[in-house]
Structure formats: structure tokens, C-alpha cells
Design an enzyme around this catalytic site. Structure first.
Site, PDB file in Angstrom:
ATOM      1  N   TYR A   1     121.392 -78.545   3.202  1.00  0.00           N
ATOM      2  CA  TYR A   1     121.912 -78.899   1.883  1.00  0.00           C
ATOM      3  C   TYR A   1     123.075 -79.446   1.556  1.00  0.00           C
ATOM      4  O   TYR A   1     123.249 -80.582   1.136  1.00  0.00           O
ATOM      5  CB  TYR A   1     121.873 -77.576   1.099  1.00  0.00           C
ATOM      6  CG  TYR A   1     122.934 -77.475  -0.406  1.00  0.00           C
ATOM      7  CD1 TYR A   1     122.355 -78.316  -1.354  1.00  0.00           C
ATOM      8  CD2 TYR A   1     124.138 -77.147  -0.226  1.00  0.00           C
ATOM      9  CE1 TYR A   1     123.126 -78.445  -2.503  1.00  0.00           C
ATOM     10  CE2 TYR A   1     124.808 -77.294  -1.666  1.00  0.00           C
ATOM     11  CZ  TYR A   1     124.367 -78.004  -2.661  1.00  0.00           C
ATOM     12  OH  TYR A   1     125.097 -78.187  -3.690  1.00  0.00           O
TER      13      TYR A   1
ATOM     14  N   THR B   1     129.738 -81.254  -4.205  1.00  0.00           N
ATOM     15  CA  THR B   1     130.212 -79.879  -3.733  1.00  0.00           C
ATOM     16  C   THR B   1     131.136 -79.593  -2.804  1.00  0.00           C
ATOM     17  O   THR B   1     131.336 -80.833  -2.002  1.00  0.00           O
ATOM     18  CB  THR B   1     128.643 -79.249  -3.466  1.00  0.00           C
ATOM     19  OG1 THR B   1     129.051 -77.841  -2.848  1.00  0.00           O
ATOM     20  CG2 THR B   1     127.980 -79.995  -2.330  1.00  0.00           C
ATOM     21  N   ASP B   2     132.044 -78.461  -2.974  1.00  0.00           N
ATOM     22  CA  ASP B   2     132.902 -78.509  -1.973  1.00  0.00           C
ATOM     23  C   ASP B   2     132.489 -78.532  -0.522  1.00  0.00           C
ATOM     24  O   ASP B   2     133.152 -78.429   0.566  1.00  0.00           O
ATOM     25  CB  ASP B   2     133.689 -77.503  -2.119  1.00  0.00           C
ATOM     26  CG  ASP B   2     133.074 -75.744  -2.549  1.00  0.00           C
ATOM     27  OD1 ASP B   2     131.670 -75.728  -2.371  1.00  0.00           O
ATOM     28  OD2 ASP B   2     133.759 -74.878  -2.751  1.00  0.00           O
ATOM     29  N   GLU B   3     130.797 -77.829  -0.538  1.00  0.00           N
ATOM     30  CA  GLU B   3     130.339 -77.639   0.830  1.00  0.00           C
ATOM     31  C   GLU B   3     130.358 -78.876   1.790  1.00  0.00           C
ATOM     32  O   GLU B   3     130.286 -78.656   2.913  1.00  0.00           O
ATOM     33  CB  GLU B   3     128.831 -77.210   0.676  1.00  0.00           C
ATOM     34  CG  GLU B   3     128.975 -75.791  -0.170  1.00  0.00           C
ATOM     35  CD  GLU B   3     127.726 -75.057  -0.008  1.00  0.00           C
ATOM     36  OE1 GLU B   3     126.848 -75.242   0.851  1.00  0.00           O
ATOM     37  OE2 GLU B   3     127.768 -73.843  -0.668  1.00  0.00           O
TER      38      GLU B   3
HETATM   39  P1  NAD Z   1     119.857 -75.806 -10.220  1.00  0.00           P
HETATM   40  O1  NAD Z   1     118.995 -75.478  -8.990  1.00  0.00           O
HETATM   41  O2  NAD Z   1     120.143 -74.702 -10.822  1.00  0.00           O
HETATM   42  O3  NAD Z   1     119.329 -76.908 -10.933  1.00  0.00           O
HETATM   43  C1  NAD Z   1     118.797 -78.102 -10.257  1.00  0.00           C
HETATM   44  C2  NAD Z   1     117.929 -78.726 -11.450  1.00  0.00           C
HETATM   45  O4  NAD Z   1     117.288 -80.153 -10.752  1.00  0.00           O
HETATM   46  C3  NAD Z   1     116.738 -78.124 -11.824  1.00  0.00           C
HETATM   47  O5  NAD Z   1     116.254 -78.049 -13.360  1.00  0.00           O
HETATM   48  C4  NAD Z   1     115.499 -78.879 -11.202  1.00  0.00           C
HETATM   49  O6  NAD Z   1     114.410 -78.877 -11.837  1.00  0.00           O
HETATM   50  C5  NAD Z   1     116.145 -80.200 -11.308  1.00  0.00           C
HETATM   51  N1  NAD Z   1     115.534 -81.169 -10.147  1.00  0.00           N
HETATM   52  C6  NAD Z   1     115.403 -80.814  -8.890  1.00  0.00           C
HETATM   53  N2  NAD Z   1     114.827 -81.718  -8.211  1.00  0.00           N
HETATM   54  C7  NAD Z   1     114.746 -82.844  -9.085  1.00  0.00           C
HETATM   55  C8  NAD Z   1     114.236 -84.104  -8.974  1.00  0.00           C
HETATM   56  N3  NAD Z   1     113.640 -84.744  -7.818  1.00  0.00           N
HETATM   57  N4  NAD Z   1     114.255 -84.771 -10.024  1.00  0.00           N
HETATM   58  C9  NAD Z   1     114.696 -84.407 -11.159  1.00  0.00           C
HETATM   59  N5  NAD Z   1     114.834 -83.244 -11.458  1.00  0.00           N
HETATM   60  C10 NAD Z   1     115.057 -82.416 -10.114  1.00  0.00           C
HETATM   61  O7  NAD Z   1     121.261 -76.362  -9.422  1.00  0.00           O
HETATM   62  P2  NAD Z   1     122.710 -75.942 -10.343  1.00  0.00           P
HETATM   63  O8  NAD Z   1     123.427 -74.950  -9.587  1.00  0.00           O
HETATM   64  O9  NAD Z   1     122.711 -76.181 -11.770  1.00  0.00           O
HETATM   65  O10 NAD Z   1     123.483 -77.338  -9.419  1.00  0.00           O
HETATM   66  C11 NAD Z   1     123.543 -78.578 -10.236  1.00  0.00           C
HETATM   67  C12 NAD Z   1     124.074 -79.637  -9.117  1.00  0.00           C
HETATM   68  O11 NAD Z   1     125.524 -79.413  -9.222  1.00  0.00           O
HETATM   69  C13 NAD Z   1     123.433 -79.919  -8.000  1.00  0.00           C
HETATM   70  O12 NAD Z   1     123.952 -81.186  -7.630  1.00  0.00           O
HETATM   71  C14 NAD Z   1     124.449 -79.133  -7.038  1.00  0.00           C
HETATM   72  O13 NAD Z   1     124.515 -79.495  -5.693  1.00  0.00           O
HETATM   73  C15 NAD Z   1     125.788 -79.213  -7.661  1.00  0.00           C
HETATM   74  N6  NAD Z   1     126.729 -78.145  -7.669  1.00  0.00           N
HETATM   75  C16 NAD Z   1     126.551 -76.792  -8.031  1.00  0.00           C
HETATM   76  C17 NAD Z   1     127.314 -75.818  -7.759  1.00  0.00           C
HETATM   77  C18 NAD Z   1     126.920 -74.374  -7.972  1.00  0.00           C
HETATM   78  O14 NAD Z   1     127.905 -73.468  -7.630  1.00  0.00           O
HETATM   79  N7  NAD Z   1     125.757 -74.070  -8.371  1.00  0.00           N
HETATM   80  C19 NAD Z   1     128.450 -76.238  -7.254  1.00  0.00           C
HETATM   81  C20 NAD Z   1     129.079 -77.275  -6.837  1.00  0.00           C
HETATM   82  C21 NAD Z   1     127.766 -78.522  -7.299  1.00  0.00           C
HETATM   83  O1  DAU Z   2     130.356 -74.199  -3.184  1.00  0.00           O
HETATM   84  C1  DAU Z   2     129.500 -74.804  -3.977  1.00  0.00           C
HETATM   85  C2  DAU Z   2     127.993 -74.427  -3.643  1.00  0.00           C
HETATM   86  O2  DAU Z   2     127.719 -73.049  -4.181  1.00  0.00           O
HETATM   87  C3  DAU Z   2     126.947 -75.404  -4.421  1.00  0.00           C
HETATM   88  O3  DAU Z   2     127.012 -76.554  -3.898  1.00  0.00           O
HETATM   89  C4  DAU Z   2     125.435 -74.741  -4.124  1.00  0.00           C
HETATM   90  O4  DAU Z   2     124.626 -75.455  -4.941  1.00  0.00           O
HETATM   91  C5  DAU Z   2     125.471 -73.266  -4.424  1.00  0.00           C
HETATM   92  O5  DAU Z   2     124.377 -72.511  -4.100  1.00  0.00           O
HETATM   93  C6  DAU Z   2     126.646 -72.434  -3.961  1.00  0.00           C
HETATM   94  O6  DAU Z   2     126.341 -72.385  -2.488  1.00  0.00           O
HETATM   95  P1  DAU Z   2     126.662 -71.074  -1.636  1.00  0.00           P
HETATM   96  O7  DAU Z   2     125.721 -71.139  -0.466  1.00  0.00           O
HETATM   97  O8  DAU Z   2     128.142 -70.818  -1.589  1.00  0.00           O
HETATM   98  O9  DAU Z   2     126.038 -69.809  -2.688  1.00  0.00           O
HETATM   99  P2  DAU Z   2     125.043 -68.546  -2.488  1.00  0.00           P
HETATM  100  O10 DAU Z   2     125.057 -67.866  -3.963  1.00  0.00           O
HETATM  101  O11 DAU Z   2     123.983 -68.904  -1.876  1.00  0.00           O
HETATM  102  O12 DAU Z   2     126.070 -67.602  -1.725  1.00  0.00           O
HETATM  103  C7  DAU Z   2     127.229 -67.429  -1.955  1.00  0.00           C
HETATM  104  C8  DAU Z   2     127.809 -66.371  -0.873  1.00  0.00           C
HETATM  105  O13 DAU Z   2     127.107 -65.275  -0.842  1.00  0.00           O
HETATM  106  C9  DAU Z   2     127.619 -67.152   0.452  1.00  0.00           C
HETATM  107  O14 DAU Z   2     128.878 -66.698   1.409  1.00  0.00           O
HETATM  108  C10 DAU Z   2     126.287 -66.400   1.045  1.00  0.00           C
HETATM  109  C11 DAU Z   2     126.375 -64.924   0.207  1.00  0.00           C
HETATM  110  N1  DAU Z   2     125.241 -64.336   0.080  1.00  0.00           N
HETATM  111  C12 DAU Z   2     124.105 -65.156  -0.610  1.00  0.00           C
HETATM  112  C13 DAU Z   2     123.114 -64.533  -1.016  1.00  0.00           C
HETATM  113  C14 DAU Z   2     121.914 -65.241  -1.818  1.00  0.00           C
HETATM  114  C15 DAU Z   2     124.893 -62.865   0.392  1.00  0.00           C
HETATM  115  O15 DAU Z   2     125.817 -62.623   1.091  1.00  0.00           O
HETATM  116  N2  DAU Z   2     123.567 -62.414   0.237  1.00  0.00           N
HETATM  117  C16 DAU Z   2     122.873 -63.191  -0.398  1.00  0.00           C
HETATM  118  O16 DAU Z   2     121.722 -62.495  -0.806  1.00  0.00           O
END
Ligand code: NAD
Ligand code: DAU
Length: 342
Positions: free
Chosen positions: A156, A131-133
Site C-alpha cells: 500500500y 499518507t505518512d506511511e
Molecule cells: P476508502 O477506502 O474509505 O475510500 C476509497 C474510495 O476510493 C472508495 O469510495 C472507493 O470506491 C474509491 N475507489 C477505489 N478505487 C477506485 C478507482 N480505481 N477509481 C475510482 N474510485 C476508486 O479510503 P479513505 O480512508 O477515505 O482514504 C482516502 C484517501 O486518503 C486515500 O488516497 C488514502 O491513501 C488517503 N489517506 C487515508 C488515511 C486514513 O487514515 N484513512 C490517511 C492518510 C491518507
Molecule cells: O497512517 C495513515 C494510514 O492509516 C492511511 O494511509 C491508510 O489508508 C489507513 O488505512 C491507515 O493505515 P494503518 O495501517 O495505520 O491503519 P489500520 O486501521 O489498518 O491499523 C491501525 C493500527 O492498528 C496498525 O498499527 C495496525 C493495528 N491493527 C489494525 C487492525 C485492522 C490491529 O492491531 N488490529 C486490527 O485488526
């Protein structure tokens, strides 16, 4: 796929948001490749997101924990994996603040267990989805490049940065062929409604308040989930082992503007916006420089921002059953703790 003779791929976390989108498009594109989905089915895992592909003979589901060494070793014994894409993670920043321990178990230890299995049994390519985070927070200008310092600010992002370091070390020390992708914020169908965009849509549709953290001026760089999935496919086939690739949508927008856009798409009033207490350690701005993956590997995002938002809003309108089941279940407890009891 080029450069990789792919017959089997292990996808971990394939019942989650990005993993399920990845499996669906991957099966379509790579007919005949055996796709093994290993998922623990935590609160975020949902087999309904994979509805329709269960009958595909190339698809195999295993319920299990990536941190369960014995289980993972058995799976690697049963199959030879030409590729592995590790999506499995605890993924929500707010939950990592409420309780970090599961983040260390899965994101750090789980990744190490997979790397060890890859070392012992062999794997063609190991792609760690990051992730970019991990880069921390930007000021008003500039973008993250692959050489930006790693400075995670939340439990995280610290756990994801640790996993990246493990993937790098297992390549340098043991020769496990790892690649790392770092992506910006994804949006699209099947995203769990604790995340910003689906939460805003689900609340607006039910005429509930939209909680905006702090002043709402935090900026995220949004990418449509299918563009992220395509980038992963490209890096898996053409990326250079040991390298990191940034992936971004190039769509920077402040949270408050995003919430307003969603309200206007749904014809809902701005009086639904509610400023709430800020997230501790809240990163101010993310923006990705994706020029490496664009120039070296030829990937580019396809979906326009407005088009992607329309697709997403319409998907949540049409698929109320999917998110309403989640909202009426176990998720209630978290929502109360996060927003109603603070
Ligand atoms: P998500 O929370 O929707 O899905 C995570 C999945 O992993 C779920 O199906 C969960 O059951 C499974 N899981 C959790 N713990 C596990 C374990 N111990 N063993 C096996 N399975 C397990 O997450 P997402 O948003 O789909 O993110 C997927 C990946 O992409 C993550 O690694 C996250 O860090 C990365 N990522 C997400 C974003 C985003 O914006 N959502 C951006 C950049 C990177
Ligand atoms: O940048 C990549 C990441 O994006 C991934 O690695 C993470 O898995 C994914 O959850 C996401 O993280 P963020 O913290 O950026 O996403 P989130 O949807 O939780 O929040 C997006 C922005 O919105 C953040 O600035 C916090 C804000 N927010 C979030 C929630 C849930 C609010 O203002 N209100 C809310 O209720």
C-alpha cells in the site's frame, strides 16, 4: 477560497471515508461550487455515506474508474475542472498484503491517468492525497518532516509513494500544478469497519474479540477526519504548487491503549482483547511534524483527541445500520480470511 477562482472541483473517491466527509463539508462551505464525485464504488465506496446531499444541485456523481483512460478523458471533456482532489485509492494495508495488484492499478496507474488528463485538458490545481506511511517507520523518538526520506514498507505505502513521485514528476516535467498532502491516521464517522478504530468499536458493541496485532505497542498519530478535510481545503487554496504538506493530529497512542479506551467508553471488559499474529512488515511508530502547514498556511487541528473519540464512538452507536449492512455483506469473506482462517 483565496488565490483560486473555483467554480468546479473534481473529487475522486468521494464515496469513501475521507472523500465523503470532504464533500459534505466542502458543499456546505463553498456554496455554488460544482462538485463532481468520481468513484468506482469498490467494496469501500458507499453512497449511503453521502445520504442527504444527493438532492443538492451543485453535486454530481459519476461511477467510474480513475484508471479507465477513455472514461476519464470523456469526463475532462465534459467539464473544466478548476481543482482536483484525488482521494481514490485502495487504502487498506492488510488487503495490500493479501493482494497488491489492485493497489498498483488504482493508486499508481489511476493517478497517472488523472495526471495525464490534467496535462491534456488543464486543471487549476491537482491535490494528491497521500499518507505518512510513505515515510516508513519511526523509532521511539522524532517525527516525520516533509524532508524525511521516502521509505515505504507495505505494498500500500509503496503504491502511494509511487503516486507522490508521479505527481512531483508531472509538475516538474509537464507543469501540471500538483500539491501533495501527507496525513496521519484518520478516524471519525463513515470509516469502513476493517480499519482499527471502527473495527474495535463494532466488535466491542457485538461482544466480539478485538484483534490486536503483535504486542499492541505500535503507535499511530490520530487525526479527526474533519480536521484532515479542512487541511486539504487550506492547502488547495493557499498551498504552493509543487510542495508537500504534512498533516498530523499530534495524538500519538499505542494500539493497545486505544483499544482499552474504546472498551472503557463502551463499558466493555478487557477480556475482549485478543493478541493475534502480527501484520508482516508492521510499521512501529508514526508521528507527524505539521509545523509547515501550521506556520505557512495557518491550519491547526480543531478537535481534541478525547472529544473526537467520543464523537466517533457515539456515531457508531447511533449508526449501527450503516456498519451492520457492511459487516453482513461482502465484507464477511475478507474478515474470515483475515482473522478466522489464519
Ligand atoms: P476508502 O477506502 O474509505 O475510500 C476509497 C474510495 O476510493 C472508495 O469510495 C472507493 O470506491 C474509491 N475507489 C477505489 N478505487 C477506485 C478507482 N480505481 N477509481 C475510482 N474510485 C476508486 O479510503 P479513505 O480512508 O477515505 O482514504 C482516502 C484517501 O486518503 C486515500 O488516497 C488514502 O491513501 C488517503 N489517506 C487515508 C488515511 C486514513 O487514515 N484513512 C490517511 C492518510 C491518507
Ligand atoms: O497512517 C495513515 C494510514 O492509516 C492511511 O494511509 C491508510 O489508508 C489507513 O488505512 C491507515 O493505515 P494503518 O495501517 O495505520 O491503519 P489500520 O486501521 O489498518 O491499523 C491501525 C493500527 O492498528 C496498525 O498499527 C495496525 C493495528 N491493527 C489494525 C487492525 C485492522 C490491529 O492491531 N488490529 C486490527 O485488526
Amino acid at each position: 477560497m483565496t488565490g483560486l477562482n473555483l467554480k468546479t472541483i473534481l473529487v475522486t473517491g468521494g464515496a469513501g471515508f475521507i472523500g465523503s466527509n470532504f464533500i459534505r463539508t466542502f458543499l456546505d462551505k463553498h456554496k455554488g461550487v460544482e462538485v463532481i464525485n468520481l468513484d468506482k464504488l469498490t467494496y469501500a465506496g458507499n453512497l449511503e455515506s453521502l445520504h442527504g446531499i444527493d438532492g443538492n444541485p451543485s453535486y454530481h456523481f459519476y461511477r467510474g474508474d480513475i484508471a479507465d483512460e477513455a472514461f476519464v478523458r470523456r469526463l475532462f471533456n465534459e467539464w473544466h475542472f478548476d481543482a482536483l482532489v484525488n482521494f481514490a485509492a485502495e487504502s487498506h494495508v492488510d488487503r495490500s498484503i493479501l493482494g497488491p495488484s489492485a493497489f498498483i492499478d488504482t493508486n499508481v496507474r489511476g493517478t497517472m491517468v488523472l495526471l495525464e488528463a490534467a496535462r491534456e485538458f488543464g486543471v487549476g490545481r491537482f491535490l494528491q492525497v497521500s499518507t505518512d506511511e510513505v515515510y516508513g517507520s519511526l523509532g521511539q523518538t522524532g517525527k516525520f518532516t516533509e524532508s524525511t526520506h521516502i521509505s515505504p514498507n507495505s505494498p500500500y505505502s509503496a503504491s502511494k509513494a509511487s503516486a507522490d513521485m508521479l505527481a512531483r514528476a508531472w509538475w516538474k516535467t509537464f507543469g501540471v500544478p500538483t500539491l501533495i498532502t501527507r496525513c496521519s491516521n484518520n478516524y471519525g464517522p463513515f470509516q469502513f469497519p476493517e480499519k482499527f478504530i471502527p473495527l474495535m468499536i463494532a466488535n466491542a458493541l457485538r461482544n466480539k474479540k478485538l484483534p490486536i496485532y503483535g504486542d499492541g505497542m505500535n503507535v499511530r498519530d490520530w487525526i479527526y477526519v474533519e480536521d484532515h478535510c479542512e487541511a486539504i481545503d487550506v492547502v488547495l487554496s493557499k498551498g504552493k504548487i509543487g510542495e508537500v504538506y504534512n498533516i498530523g493530529g499530534g495524538n500519538e497512542i499505542a494500539n493497545i491503549e486505544m483499544a482499552r479506551l474504546i472498551l472503557s467508553k463502551l463499558g466493555k471488559p478487557e477480556s475482549l482483547l485478543e493478541f493475534v499474529k502480527d501484520r508482516p512488515g508492521h510499521d512501529r511508530r508514526y508521528a507527524m511534524d505539521s509545523s509547515k502547514v501550521e506556520i505557512e498556511l495557518g491550519w491547526k487541528p480543531n478537535q481534541s483527541f478525547r472529544g473526537g473519540i467520543d464523537l466517533t464512538v457515539n456515531w457508531y452507536i447511533k449508526n449501527e445500520n450503516w456498519w451492520k449492512r457492511i459487516i453482513s455483506g461482502e465484507y464477511q469473506k475478507y474478515y474470515k480470511l483475515q482473522y478466522e482462517e489464519r
